[in-house]
Enzyme design. Structure first.
Site, PDB file in Angstrom:
ATOM      1  N   SER A 112       0.819  -1.211   0.000  1.00 61.78           N
ATOM      2  CA  SER A 112       0.000   0.000   0.000  1.00 61.78           C
ATOM      3  C   SER A 112       0.860   1.271   0.000  1.00 61.78           C
ATOM      4  O   SER A 112       1.653   1.494  -0.908  1.00 61.78           O
ATOM      5  CB  SER A 112      -0.955  -0.040   1.196  1.00 61.78           C
ATOM      6  OG  SER A 112      -1.893   0.999   1.157  1.00 61.78           O
ATOM      7  N   ASP A 139      -2.841   6.223  -3.347  1.00 60.27           N
ATOM      8  CA  ASP A 139      -1.673   5.617  -2.720  1.00 60.27           C
ATOM      9  C   ASP A 139      -1.105   4.545  -3.640  1.00 60.27           C
ATOM     10  O   ASP A 139      -1.594   4.348  -4.753  1.00 60.27           O
ATOM     11  CB  ASP A 139      -2.028   5.052  -1.338  1.00 60.27           C
ATOM     12  CG  ASP A 139      -3.055   3.936  -1.405  1.00 60.27           C
ATOM     13  OD1 ASP A 139      -3.786   3.853  -2.409  1.00 60.27           O
ATOM     14  OD2 ASP A 139      -3.127   3.143  -0.447  1.00 60.27           O
ATOM     15  N   ASP A 142      -1.189   1.336  -3.899  1.00 61.54           N
ATOM     16  CA  ASP A 142      -1.984   0.237  -4.444  1.00 61.54           C
ATOM     17  C   ASP A 142      -3.363   0.666  -4.918  1.00 61.54           C
ATOM     18  O   ASP A 142      -4.158  -0.171  -5.346  1.00 61.54           O
ATOM     19  CB  ASP A 142      -2.082  -0.918  -3.444  1.00 61.54           C
ATOM     20  CG  ASP A 142      -2.979  -0.625  -2.252  1.00 61.54           C
ATOM     21  OD1 ASP A 142      -3.141   0.565  -1.910  1.00 61.54           O
ATOM     22  OD2 ASP A 142      -3.499  -1.582  -1.656  1.00 61.54           O
ATOM     23  N   ASP A 171      -6.107   1.920  -3.405  1.00 64.61           N
ATOM     24  CA  ASP A 171      -7.374   1.774  -2.694  1.00 64.61           C
ATOM     25  C   ASP A 171      -7.747   3.019  -1.895  1.00 64.61           C
ATOM     26  O   ASP A 171      -8.805   3.055  -1.268  1.00 64.61           O
ATOM     27  CB  ASP A 171      -7.381   0.530  -1.796  1.00 64.61           C
ATOM     28  CG  ASP A 171      -6.319   0.545  -0.710  1.00 64.61           C
ATOM     29  OD1 ASP A 171      -5.532   1.511  -0.639  1.00 64.61           O
ATOM     30  OD2 ASP A 171      -6.256  -0.428   0.070  1.00 64.61           O
TER      31      ASP A 171
END
Length: 464
Positions: free
Chosen positions: A99, A238, A240, A242
């Site tokens: 992340s 961010d 990743d 999400d």
């Protein structure tokens, strides 16, 4: 040793404590638990950090050695794996990502075939098999699994996103900060397909630059870019994909709290907010709660972690929930936090209302909020320390009904997080500093105090 699975899967230093051997064992155990001994299929996606190749190979090898097939989705946002897991006929979707963490970190997290995160009980079953994973059956010959590529995985996800928009965006200019992460292709492509002029920022991943001074944890970048390019709106994701933090045309931040508030009020006006309730975490600002209460909307709080937000949403029938950090969930649109779905929902409100984002955000006034981090060896020890507990009670008594205070162990990093919130910004600062200093002394911090600027801090509201 504590539980291997944290609030967002397994995290660690890639090729260190998150070794290829561990990932291989996790994969083999997951096949055993989730494929029920049959020939399963597992979708695997990742972010672009350099260790992704290494861990993807280990994960795919473990899956195949246990007799299941690995479907490689390539570099793709985490919520895309959740979306595709529910459509590809797989036993689970697996994401290799850390992340918003720095490049040396990586992680492994699972989505069930429904697209929702794997329940704690299933994670516990997988973890319980790790010590004897080497003894699990190893098929040979035709029983060995295959590695199969899904070349149109990102395109399938992109087509889904485009279908969620309620209008074209010709004449709009949108800035997108992709944190040199998994959304670096799909985020600009989304807005281009909807007709907007797109200014991509930090959208050239090289395996090493993910999250470096960019994305949702560095909102100053999107603030400056929106103003410089005279854009209508900006979105910062961010690593990743999400999360999302937005910036309005004036360069003011619109964080997860405000996004929840704007979309909840809009849906209420449309009669599309069942139970008149939203779910947020203990970190969400008291100002959001007050604004929603005035509109007749109840805010329920849960512990930090989008999985806990989603669990509560499912229990009470809520459609909107999320975190101040930009994890926002629309359960009638997605099964997990999705930065691009959230951005589309926000743009849809702008289209429906005919109002710019700065006008929509002006409905909310927030309490000053001070958040500090203390890096320690064992973050969980704070809860059993009597001196910290006494100080916490005294701090809450001092703030009274004008504010609140929170101490918690991070679920993804070796940190104790301290947050104080109050109508009086100076008092919030004093309380947060005092508690953080005490945590440093009592838990023997391994690093000096780390100040954390609250996500969504509003320059027009000092001290937030």
């Amino acid at each position: 040793m504590g539980r291997l699975f944290g609030t967002d899967g397994i995290r660690g230093i890639a090729n260190g404590d998150l070794s290829v051997e561990l990932v291989d064992r996790v994969a083999r155990a997951a096949v055993r638990v989730l494929a029920a001994g049959g020939r399963g299929r597992f979708a695997v996606g990742r972010d672009p950090r350099i260790s992704g190749d290494l861990l993807e190979a280990a994960l795919a090898a473990g899956i195949c050695s246990a007799g299941a097939d690995a479907l490689r989705l390539g570099v793709i946002p985490t919520p895309a794996v959740a979306y595709l897991a529910s459509r590809l006929g797989v036993q689970a979707g697996i994401v290799i990502s850390a992340s918003h963490n720095p490049v040396e970190d990586n992680g492994v997290k699972f989505f069930a075939a429904t697209g929702f995160k794997l329940p704690d009980a299933a994670e516990d079953q997988i973890e319980g098999l790790l010590d004897r994973a080497s003894a699990l059956p190893r098929p040979t010959g035709s029983g060995v699994g295959r590695i199969l590529d899904v070349p149109d995985a990102a395109e399938q996800y992109l087509s889904h996103l485009v279908g969620l928009a309620r209008g074209r965006l010709e004449g709009w200019r949108i800035v997108v900060d992709c944190a040199n992460g998994a959304s670096s292709w799909v985020a600009p492509a989304l807005w281009e397909r909807l007709g907007a002029a797109v200014v991509p920022v930090n959208a050239a991943p090289d395996g090493l630059n993910i999250n470096v001074a960019s994305g949702s944890t560095h909102p100053d970048v999107i603030q400056a870019a929106v103003v410089a390019h005279q854009a209508d709106v900006g979105f910062a994701h961010d690593g990743d994909g999400d999360r999302v933090i937005a910036a309005d045309r004036r360069g003011e931040i619109v964080d997860g709290d405000t996004i929840i508030g704007i979309t909840a009020l809009h849906r209420l006006a449309l009669g599309a907010l069942p139970e008149r309730v939203v779910v947020a975490t203990v970190l969400s600002n008291m100002g959001l709660e007050q604004a929603l209460r005035l509109a007749g909307i109840r805010l329920e709080r849960v512990r930090v972690g989008d999985k806990y937000v989603i669990e509560r949403m499912l229990e009470i029938g809520a459609r909107i929930g999320g975190e101040q950090s930009g994890h926002v969930v629309f359960l009638d649109r997605a099964t997990t936090g999705d930065g691009l779905v959230t951005a589309i929902e926000l743009v849809n409100v702008m289209l429906d209302s005919g109002k710019p984002l700065d006008e929509l955000r002006s409905q909310f006034r927030y309490y000053p909020q001070v958040a500090l981090n203390v890096r320690v060896v064992d973050p969980g020890r704070w809860a059993g320390d009597p001196e910290i507990q006494r100080a916490l009670q005294q701090a809450q008594y001092r703030l009274g009904s004008r504010g609140r205070v929170l101490i918690r162990a991070s679920g993804t990093e070796p940190l104790v997080r301290v947050m104080a919130e109050c109508e009086d910004g100076q008092m919030a600062e004093e309380v947060a500093r005092g508690l953080s200093d005490l945590v440093c002394r009592r838990l023997r911090a391994v690093e000096s105090l780390e100040p954390q600027k609250a996500i969504g801090e509003d320059p027009a509201q000092p001290g937030r």
